[in-house]
Design an enzyme around this catalytic site. Structure first.
Site, mmCIF file in Angstrom:
data_model
loop_
_atom_site.group_PDB
_atom_site.id
_atom_site.type_symbol
_atom_site.label_atom_id
_atom_site.label_comp_id
_atom_site.label_asym_id
_atom_site.label_seq_id
_atom_site.Cartn_x
_atom_site.Cartn_y
_atom_site.Cartn_z
ATOM 1 N N ARG A 117 -15.330 -4.006 1.653
ATOM 2 C CA ARG A 117 -15.311 -2.549 1.581
ATOM 3 C C ARG A 117 -15.368 -2.160 0.108
ATOM 4 N NH1 ARG A 117 -10.235 -0.157 0.309
ATOM 5 N NH2 ARG A 117 -10.742 1.727 1.462
ATOM 6 N N GLU A 122 -14.360 -0.916 -6.972
ATOM 7 C CA GLU A 122 -13.903 -2.231 -6.522
ATOM 8 C C GLU A 122 -14.718 -2.637 -5.309
ATOM 9 O OE1 GLU A 122 -9.195 -1.578 -7.710
ATOM 10 O OE2 GLU A 122 -9.772 -1.765 -5.607
ATOM 11 N N HIS A 173 0.819 -1.215 0.000
ATOM 12 C CA HIS A 173 0.000 0.000 0.000
ATOM 13 C C HIS A 173 0.852 1.264 0.000
ATOM 14 C CE1 HIS A 173 -3.083 -2.874 1.647
ATOM 15 N NE2 HIS A 173 -3.781 -2.246 0.725
#
Lengths: 351, 195
Positions: free
Chosen positions: A224, A266, A194
């Site tokens: 999420r 997504e 990340h």
């Protein structure tokens, strides 16, 4: 409800991908509020939810057949978009079992799985596949188990190994990604892969998310939403092919902006796997053009507000600067500024 | 803009010995252990030291004896790595592997260690010397060595690559991304950043 597949859709060249009316209404619109900032925003992945995209463990929609064909095209061009490090063998089988069992349970008209001890038979009607194999014996399948099953599912998948109180991205099938490279990132720890995301590290988002995920329980998946924007309904926006799709960003005009600019969402799901203790991370990609989303009054107003007030570092990271203002300008006349309901549901039953 | 705020970039501490280790092997890509890389009270005699002299006429030496204070020289980093593979394949628990040098050297050592089954806790690295970077082209997978500028021409596909701070320990390289992918020919001037 019967699914009408659109097997001839394309995600490259002539870009014939479109959403039906029902396809628009089931879109997992990512903005519950008028402002957007990075957050952990993880919730239990339970059936049901604000749109029909949340009704199955692994969502199958009208684009299924075309997306599987697009994935096969990408793999034919670049087989390394699917890689699994050698110590993840057990996680490969865990993935195959989870996806096969989920699809067969959620879509009995389309998929079936029957087991005679370790001898399993898998039937995938939309792709005309019937495969008998021995669970745990890789040479009884035409390709490794993780690749085999993820070739038959929409969206990308990665495998996270848990060790040293961290998660390592030690495998993946990544052909529909928003500009990140499995070949470069494979083997990285949670904070490393990340690493390029702005603002979120400083806000502690990744520290909290990692702690949460290390405690993820088997049988209690979570999800999420994340988002970016893409020019044309292109699934393969990999860094590898940036020189192929990057120039699209310079082609946006006030005349074509609504048709060409797509919101890319997504639906990210995380499943603890039973034998390997690894985590399967599903990254299901949904595309809808600004014109399609604009048919839902709440969504077009909220998209306008979010883009208008977006933090500069986020718009830079998501690659929006060349065309964001044109999207805002095309949406602004339809935003009366009235308050909108909280949450992502469309507030419509039909278009 | 030497720090792009990307968190995959490793951070290093001055070299200190791990008291939990039974035997300590230090590898460096030069003839001497750089003095700027070591913590106060550091005693090179506690380590078995492998160095690189970059000379083909260097007589070979046995890699099997292992005693603290031994210094053994190799002809090149590659020569050292092949010996290291052999050595680690025979090692038992308790070895600690240390490296001091430029970033690409450190993570090449890491790759050899990891392949031999060492855990990250059994390896310690300290950056020293040139900040030149090894660049992995995300488009063609070619590697361009000794890059000191913000933008570099890929040795594989010829693209003008922006040197991104995103670092892969596995590839022992930073990522290079075509800087003019959206508007071909629009290449900013390269800045000398990593000398």
């Amino acid at each position: 409800m019967t699914l009408q597949f659109k097997p001839d859709e394309t995600f490259r060249k002539d870009f014939t991908y479109r959403n039906s009316d029902a396809g628009i209404l089931r879109f997992p619109f990512p903005f519950p509020e008028d402002e957007y900032m990075y957050s952990v925003n993880i919730e239990p992945h339970v059936r049901g939810g604000p749109t029909a995209a949340f009704q199955a463990a692994f969502d199958v929609d009208e684009h299924y057949v075309a997306e599987c064909r697009e994935r096969a095209l990408v793999l034919a061009e670049d087989p390394k978009r699917c890689q699994v490090l050698p110590h993840m063998e057990l996680a490969q089988w865990d993935t195959l079992e989870l996806i096969m069992e989920s699809l067969a349970a959620d879509y009995p008209d389309l998929f079936s799985l029957s087991k005679d001890g370790d001898l399993w038979t898998w039937v995938n009607k939309p792709l005309s596949i019937q495969q008998t194999f021995t669970f745990g014996k890789a040479d009884t399948l035409p390709c490794p188990p993780f690749e085999y099953i993820t070739r038959q599912a929409q969206g990308d998948f990665t495998l996270q190994d848990q060790r040293e109180d961290n998660l390592y991205v030690d495998g993946g099938m990544v052909t529909t990604q928003a500009d990140w490279s499995l070949e470069f990132d494979i083997g990285m720890s949670f904070h490393e892969w990340h690493g390029p995301v702005p603002l979120a590290h400083e806000k502690g988002v990744f520290d909290r998310a990692l702690k949460y995920l290390l405690r993820l329980q088997y049988g209690q998946p979570v999800r999420r939403l994340n988002w970016t924007m893409t020019i044309n309904p292109r699934l393969d926006t990999s860094p590898e092919n940036y020189p192929v799709w990057g120039p699209d960003r310079t082609t946006i005009t006030p005349e074509n902006v609504a048709e060409k600019v797509h919101l890319r969402v997504e639906l990210q799901t995380l499943f603890r796997l039973p034998r390997s203790n690894a985590i399967l991370f599903g990254i299901r990609c949904y595309l809808a053009s600004v014109a399609e989303l604009s048919r839902v009054p709440k969504w077009r107003k909220r998209l306008h507000r979010v883009l208008r007030d977006l933090h500069p570092a986020i718009q830079e990271y998501k690659g929006l600067p060349r065309y964001r203002q044109m999207v805002i300008d095309t949406l602004a006349p339809f935003d009366d500024g009235a308050p909108l309901s909280k949450g992502i549901q469309s507030d419509l039953t039909a278009l | 803009m030497t720090d792009q705020g990307i968190k995959s970039r490793p951070r290093y501490q001055p070299l200190e010995i791990d008291p939990a280790g039974r035997h300590h092997l230090l590898v460096v890509p030069s003839e001497d252990v750089p003095s700027d890389a070591v913590a106060e009270g550091f005693a090179p005699s506690a380590f078995e030291v492998w160095t690189v002299v970059r000379k083909s006429a260097l007589p070979p030496s046995a890699i099997t004896e292992e005693a603290a204070g031994t210094v053994r020289a190799f002809r090149s980093p590659a020569h050292l790595f092949s010996a290291l593979e052999e050595r680690l394949a025979r090692e038992t628990m308790g070895l600690r592997l240390y490296a001091v040098g430029p970033e690409d050297f450190l993570w090449d050592v890491y790759g050899v260690g990891e392949k031999a089954g060492l855990s990250p806790q059994e390896m310690r690295f300290t950056h020293s010397g040139t900040k030149a970077r090894r660049i992995f082209c995300v488009h063609c997978r070619a590697v361009t060595e000794k890059v000191t500028t913000s933008i570099v021409t890929c040795s594989g596909c010829g693209a003008s690559l922006f040197v991104r701070d995103h670092f892969s320990r596995r590839l022992s390289a930073f990522m290079g991304v075509q800087v003019d992918a959206e508007a071909p020919g629009d290449v900013p001037a390269a800045e000398e950043l990593y000398a």
